[in-house]
Every structure is written in structure tokens, then in C-alpha cells.
Design a protein around this motif. Structure first.
Motif, mmCIF file in Angstrom:
data_model
loop_
_atom_site.group_PDB
_atom_site.id
_atom_site.type_symbol
_atom_site.label_atom_id
_atom_site.label_comp_id
_atom_site.label_asym_id
_atom_site.label_seq_id
_atom_site.Cartn_x
_atom_site.Cartn_y
_atom_site.Cartn_z
ATOM 1 N N GLY A 127 -36.856 -0.412 -14.720
ATOM 2 C CA GLY A 127 -36.687 0.116 -15.810
ATOM 3 C C GLY A 127 -36.207 -1.013 -17.090
ATOM 4 O O GLY A 127 -36.651 -0.980 -18.091
ATOM 5 N N ARG A 128 -35.457 -1.783 -16.602
ATOM 6 C CA ARG A 128 -35.042 -3.009 -17.504
ATOM 7 C C ARG A 128 -36.313 -3.895 -17.850
ATOM 8 O O ARG A 128 -36.454 -4.143 -19.014
ATOM 9 C CB ARG A 128 -33.980 -3.798 -16.809
ATOM 10 N N HIS A 175 -40.142 -5.738 -21.808
ATOM 11 C CA HIS A 175 -41.492 -6.155 -22.115
ATOM 12 C C HIS A 175 -42.012 -5.508 -23.371
ATOM 13 O O HIS A 175 -42.643 -5.935 -24.125
ATOM 14 C CB HIS A 175 -42.262 -5.571 -20.876
ATOM 15 N N ALA A 176 -41.338 -4.191 -23.608
ATOM 16 C CA ALA A 176 -41.452 -3.612 -24.878
ATOM 17 C C ALA A 176 -40.921 -4.154 -26.235
ATOM 18 O O ALA A 176 -41.602 -4.428 -27.422
ATOM 19 C CB ALA A 176 -41.134 -2.161 -24.819
ATOM 20 N N LYS A 177 -40.000 -4.952 -25.958
ATOM 21 C CA LYS A 177 -39.568 -6.061 -26.836
ATOM 22 C C LYS A 177 -40.112 -7.631 -27.112
ATOM 23 O O LYS A 177 -39.498 -8.128 -27.856
ATOM 24 C CB LYS A 177 -37.878 -5.955 -27.000
ATOM 25 N N ALA A 215 -46.380 -10.763 -16.505
ATOM 26 C CA ALA A 215 -46.277 -11.064 -15.109
ATOM 27 C C ALA A 215 -45.042 -10.539 -14.452
ATOM 28 O O ALA A 215 -44.930 -10.035 -13.472
ATOM 29 C CB ALA A 215 -46.714 -12.630 -14.893
ATOM 30 N N GLU A 216 -44.048 -10.892 -15.277
ATOM 31 C CA GLU A 216 -42.597 -10.457 -14.696
ATOM 32 C C GLU A 216 -42.573 -9.134 -14.664
ATOM 33 O O GLU A 216 -41.918 -8.312 -13.742
ATOM 34 C CB GLU A 216 -41.729 -10.845 -15.874
ATOM 35 N N LEU A 217 -42.947 -8.149 -15.737
ATOM 36 C CA LEU A 217 -43.203 -6.645 -15.607
ATOM 37 C C LEU A 217 -43.978 -6.221 -14.630
ATOM 38 O O LEU A 217 -43.527 -5.202 -13.689
ATOM 39 C CB LEU A 217 -43.849 -6.051 -16.719
ATOM 40 N N ASP A 218 -44.972 -7.014 -14.085
ATOM 41 C CA ASP A 218 -46.013 -6.500 -12.916
ATOM 42 C C ASP A 218 -45.429 -6.813 -11.643
ATOM 43 O O ASP A 218 -45.536 -5.889 -10.487
ATOM 44 C CB ASP A 218 -47.205 -7.095 -13.001
#
Length: 416
Positions: A157-158, A163-165, A171-174
Motif C-alpha cells: 500500500g505504501r 509511486h503515484a507521487k 521496479a520498486e512497486l513491482d
């Protein structure tokens, strides 16, 4: 004295022979009082003689008892047989093992589900404990996997917010999403392991429970088939080294008679027919019963048909395998008369203590209109503390079973 001479004192003389003026009236009152008291006493005595005090008594009701010879029943057939239990079982084990404990003896009364014996079960007990330990470990791993899944879910969630900001790369989100998916899969795997381990616990519990031999129904133990230390198995060995059962038990509430009737006379017997059972152990007593079933097959070797006769009332003295003689009874036709058709009186059963002796004959006292009426009877012994009376009593009449020794014919009675 006066001046003219001495005074005349003759008038002052006391007449002692004269009666008192009130004596006659008093005597009349006393006489009438005595007569009244005597009259009242006589009336009381006469009333008591005509209406004596009622005597407290205990009574019992005469019960109809069909199928008694001489009271509308005729013996048409006799057959020999034995007392058997309709519900009977040789209790064995579900698994082979050595008998470690036996808690019953011949004659023991047991409840349904009561433990009769135990096999050696150290291995099964150990396997059950191991299964419980494995279940506890699996539940701990499930809790750990759930905690990790919560942590990876928060990290995911964080990462999505950052990532939206534009603060983290794709890659970190994945990587955060993949870690969360792995954690959730591990939770499902841990839950499946818990279910599998719980199933193994249930299986181990069943194996452990099978080492306890329980009563399949309530009843009495008739015979012990094995002793402590012997090996028992559902399938006994032909050499006799392995027992097939530990006890034989029966439900004594289902006792009945099995009689062999000659096939040439079985047509005289029908279901519901009245019968009289005489035990070889108690030849002077007869137990009423009725035909419950005619087995629809014959024994070709003995040329007989098996007939099952149920007891109308069980007696504690009746035991399995007792020898018996059964008399099958048929109702006699009603006897005709000029006035019409009169049915034969039914026999009744009454308590044995209701029968008394008077003038060398057996009598009973029946309550009629508040009085004890004496009747002569010819009692015949029945099971327990009862007797059968073929004449002199009607079903439903009240017979006196307990009364003072002063009780006599026509005495006024009061039921307790």
C-alpha cells in the motif's frame, strides 16, 4: 311469762316426721334425668351397632388376564423351547491387539457406550500426541504467515502511494506487489497444512478410540470370552490363539421364548395368539405371553417351525437359555342359553396378598358400596407375587390387599 299466767309453748315443738317440702320435686327431676341419659346412651349404642365405624384398607385393581385355561381359554398345543434375548451380541474389537484391561464380569449390568475393556494402546497414544504436536506447529506457522502477509500488504500500500507521487520507481512497486502475493500464497499453504494436520489428529484419535471396547447397547454380560493378556481380533485365528470377542452380552429387556412347533400342527398357531409359558426352573408358575412371530421357514431335520413368544410381563427370575414349555391357548366359544348368548367370564390377575383363608377355603374381599364383600376364589400361581383367578372376580374390581385383622364380611371400609 305474763301477768295472767305462764305462756303456752306447745306451738314451738319441732315435728321431725314431717317430709321436707321440696324433696318430692327433686326426686322427680333426678329420675327424669337418669331416664334421659339412659335413652341417649341406648340410641348411641344402637346407631353404632347399625352404622359401625369404617375400616381403613388398601386395595388393588383386578387386571384382565386372557388366555388362562378354564376361563375362556383352552390349551390346544404345547411345545418346548428356550428363553433367548432378541438383542444379543458377541462384543469384539475393531483392531487386533492384546487385552490390557477388562472391567466387567459375568452378570455385570452395563450402559450403552460403557467401556468394557482396553487393548494395549501405547503406540496409538504416542501417535495421537505426535499428531497434536504437529497440529500446534502448523497453527504456529499459519500465524507467522498471516503476520508476514499483513506486513507485505502494508508495504504494498505504501509503495503504491509513493509511486503515484513519483517518489519510487516502477521496479520498486513491482517488487512490493510480488512480495505481498508470495505472503498471501504462504498463508493459504499454511491454512491447508493446518487442515491436513487436523485430519491426521482425527485419524490418530479414531485409532486410539478403537483400543477401547464399548457396549453396543444397555444390557448384561452373559459370558467372558477373553482374559487380560490374550490377543483379540475381529477375525479369530483357526488355531484358537486369537480370540474373536471379549464378552457376550444381551439386553434382558428383550427376553422372549423360541419354541419348536411340529410343522404338522403349526397351522393351529397364529400371531397374537395367547400363550402360557412354564419354566423348567419354576414348574408351579405360569407366565402369560403371546405369539410375536412365526418364522417363515422350517427345519427339515427336526420337521419343526420356530415360533417366537413374547412375555406379557417380564420377571427378574427369567434368564437367557432357560428351558421352557409353551402352551398355546385358544378362546372357547361363548355358551348359548335360552335367554341368549352369554360370554365366558374373563380371568383376572390380583396380588397374592389379597387372598385370605376363611373356613378352610380361599377368599378375597371386594369393595362394593363402601363395604367389604367376601367372595370365594380358586387362585393359581402366576409370575412374581400375583395369582390368577378364573371365576368370582371381574376385571377392574377393587380387592383388599391390606386391612386390620378385624375385617369381616360386610364391614364398612374406607380406601386409604
Amino acid at each position: 311469762m305474763t301477768a295472767d299466767g305462764p305462756a303456752d309453748l306447745s306451738g314451738l315443738k319441732i315435728d321431725r316426721d314431717a317430709p321436707p317440702p321440696e324433696t318430692g320435686r327433686l326426686r322427680r327431676v333426678l329420675l327424669w334425668g337418669a331416664v334421659t341419659v339412659l335413652a341417649l346412651g341406648g340410641a348411641v349404642l344402637a346407631y353404632r351397632a347399625a352404622n359401625p365405624a369404617s375400616v381403613p384398607v388398601a386395595v388393588a385393581r383386578a387386571e384382565p388376564l386372557g388366555g388362562v385355561p378354564g376361563a375362556g381359554a383352552t390349551e390346544i398345543l404345547t411345545a418346548n423351547g428356550y428363553v433367548v434375548a432378541r438383542q444379543r451380541a458377541s462384543v469384539s474389537t475393531e483392531v487386533a491387539g492384546r487385552l490390557n484391561q477388562l472391567f466387567v464380569e459375568e452378570g455385570s449390568r452395563v450402559r450403552k457406550g460403557q467401556v468394557l475393556g482396553v487393548l494395549q494402546n501405547a503406540d496409538q497414544k504416542s501417535a495421537l500426541a505426535s499428531a497434536h504436536a504437529a497440529l500446534a506447529s502448523a497453527e504456529a506457522r499459519e500465524a507467522e504467515a498471516a503476520a508476514n502477509a499483513r506486513e507485505t500488504s502494508l508495504a504494498r500500500g505504501r509503495a503504491q502511494q509513493l509511486h503515484a507521487k513519483g517518489l519510487v520507481s516502477q521496479a520498486e512497486l513491482d517488487q512490493a506487489v510480488a512480495s505481498d502475493d508470495v505472503a498471501r500464497a504462504r498463508v493459504k499453504s499454511a491454512e491447508a497444512e493446518v487442515r491436513s494436520t487436523a485430519a491426521r489428529v482425527e485419524s490418530a484419535q479414531v485409532d486410539y478410540d478403537k483400543t477401547f471396547i464399548r457396549a453396543p447397547f444397555a444390557g448384561a454380560v452373559l459370558r467372558k470370552e477373553a482374559e487380560v493378556g490374550e490377543i483379540v481380533s475381529p477375525i479369530p485365528s483357526s488355531g484358537g490363539l486369537t480370540r474373536g470377542a471379549i464378552v457376550t452380552m444381551a439386553n434382558l429387556a428383550t427376553l422372549e421364548v423360541e419354541a419348536d412347533v411340529n410343522e404338522g400342527y403349526v397351522s393351529r398357531v397364529h400371531e397374537g395368539m395367547r400363550a402360557e409359558i412354564t419354566l423348567d426352573a419354576y414348574p408351579d408358575e405360569r407366565f402369560p405371553g403371546h405369539v410375536r412371530q412365526i418364522v417363515p421357514t422350517a427345519d427339515r431335520q427336526k420337521a419343526t417351525v420356530l415360533v417366537k413368544v413374547a412375555f406379557d410381563r417380564l420377571d427378574a427370575r427369567v434368564l437367557p437359555e432357560m428351558g421352557i414349555k409353551t402352551s398355546f391357548l385358544a378362546d372357547s366359544p361363548a355358551t348359548g342359553s335360552a335367554a341368549g348368548t352369554t360370554a365366558v367370564a374373563a380371568a383376572v390377575a390380583i396380588p397374592k396378598r389379597a387372598v385370605r383363608e376363611a373356613d378352610g377355603r380361599a377368599v378375597v374381599y371386594v369393595v362394593e358400596g363402601g363395604r367389604a364383600v367376601m367372595r370365594g376364589v380358586s387362585p393359581r400361581p402366576l409370575a412374581g407375587d400375583r395369582v390368577a383367578v378364573s371365576a368370582g372376580l371381574a376385571p377392574g374390581e377393587l380387592v383388599i390387599v391390606e386391612a386390620p385383622s378385624t375385617l369381616g364380611d360386610k364391614s364398612r371400609v374406607r380406601v386409604k
